[in-house]
Design a protein around this motif. Sequence first.
Motif, PDB file in Angstrom:
ATOM      1  N   GLU A  29       1.020  -1.151   0.105  1.00  0.00           N
ATOM      2  CA  GLU A  29      -0.097  -0.123   0.082  1.00  0.00           C
ATOM      3  C   GLU A  29       0.787   1.262   0.125  1.00  0.00           C
ATOM      4  OE1 GLU A  29      -2.566  -0.567   3.530  1.00  0.00           O
ATOM      5  OE2 GLU A  29      -3.650  -2.093   2.504  1.00  0.00           O
ATOM      6  N   GLU A  31       1.776   4.701   1.220  1.00  0.00           N
ATOM      7  CA  GLU A  31       1.681   5.336   2.329  1.00  0.00           C
ATOM      8  C   GLU A  31       1.550   6.988   1.992  1.00  0.00           C
ATOM      9  OE1 GLU A  31       4.462   4.713   5.441  1.00  0.00           O
ATOM     10  OE2 GLU A  31       3.331   3.350   6.309  1.00  0.00           O
ATOM     11  N   ARG A  58       3.976   0.378   2.158  1.00  0.00           N
ATOM     12  CA  ARG A  58       4.050  -0.615   3.327  1.00  0.00           C
ATOM     13  C   ARG A  58       3.121  -1.761   2.925  1.00  0.00           C
ATOM     14  NH1 ARG A  58      -0.452  -0.693   6.183  1.00  0.00           N
ATOM     15  NH2 ARG A  58      -2.248   1.060   5.780  1.00  0.00           N
ATOM     16  N   PRO A  60       0.533  -4.454   3.917  1.00  0.00           N
ATOM     17  CA  PRO A  60      -0.844  -4.203   4.687  1.00  0.00           C
ATOM     18  C   PRO A  60      -0.677  -4.925   5.935  1.00  0.00           C
ATOM     19  CG  PRO A  60      -1.127  -4.861   2.399  1.00  0.00           C
ATOM     20  CD  PRO A  60       0.242  -4.890   2.630  1.00  0.00           C
ATOM     21  N   ASP A  61      -1.235  -4.545   7.046  1.00  0.00           N
ATOM     22  CA  ASP A  61      -1.286  -5.018   8.361  1.00  0.00           C
ATOM     23  C   ASP A  61       0.010  -5.622   8.833  1.00  0.00           C
ATOM     24  OD1 ASP A  61      -4.118  -4.726   8.506  1.00  0.00           O
ATOM     25  OD2 ASP A  61      -4.214  -6.364   7.265  1.00  0.00           O
ATOM     26  N   GLY A  62       1.239  -5.022   8.323  1.00  0.00           N
ATOM     27  CA  GLY A  62       2.452  -5.365   8.710  1.00  0.00           C
ATOM     28  C   GLY A  62       3.310  -4.111   8.959  1.00  0.00           C
ATOM     29  N   ARG A  65       8.211  -2.059   5.169  1.00  0.00           N
ATOM     30  CA  ARG A  65       8.394  -0.790   4.384  1.00  0.00           C
ATOM     31  C   ARG A  65       9.205  -0.965   3.316  1.00  0.00           C
ATOM     32  NH1 ARG A  65       6.331   4.010   8.020  1.00  0.00           N
ATOM     33  NH2 ARG A  65       8.430   4.565   7.350  1.00  0.00           N
TER      34      ARG A  65
END
Length: 146
Positions: A29, A31, A58, A60-62, A65
């Motif tokens: 995703e 940022e 990044r 997702p959900d982690g 990056r």
Amino acid sequence: MAIQRMDNVLIVVDDLDAVVSFFVELGMELEGKGPVEGRWVERVIGLDDVRQDVAMLRVPDGPGRIELAKFHTPKAVSAGPEDAPTNTLGIRRVMFAVDDIDDVVARLRTHGAELVGEVAQYENSYRLCYVRGPEGIIVGLAEQLS
């Protein structure tokens, strides 16, 4: 003292939009994206007259990056051929765990990615491969088998 976390990995690129699209297709995703310049960045990276565009992506959900940087000044320099083999000195790849390796490879191919070798299975644990994306960036993919 202990390390708190690994914050990101920087990849210097020439075509920022193409590489962002590649990593977004992979599932990362965006940022943010924007210009970076000024004395503070010059002091940090040890270069003068820095003007660059940066994109931060990044997982997702982690916590993972990737920072992508396109240098306008000073111009980026090449460390070697774009299609350098995987045993070339330096950082060679970034590895991601994926749910469906075949689907991810097919989607990344629409962004110009090519398999470096082939999709191979390690025992009954993983299916693995390396793909070479825009600007020669090598991404490893690992699908855990149940």
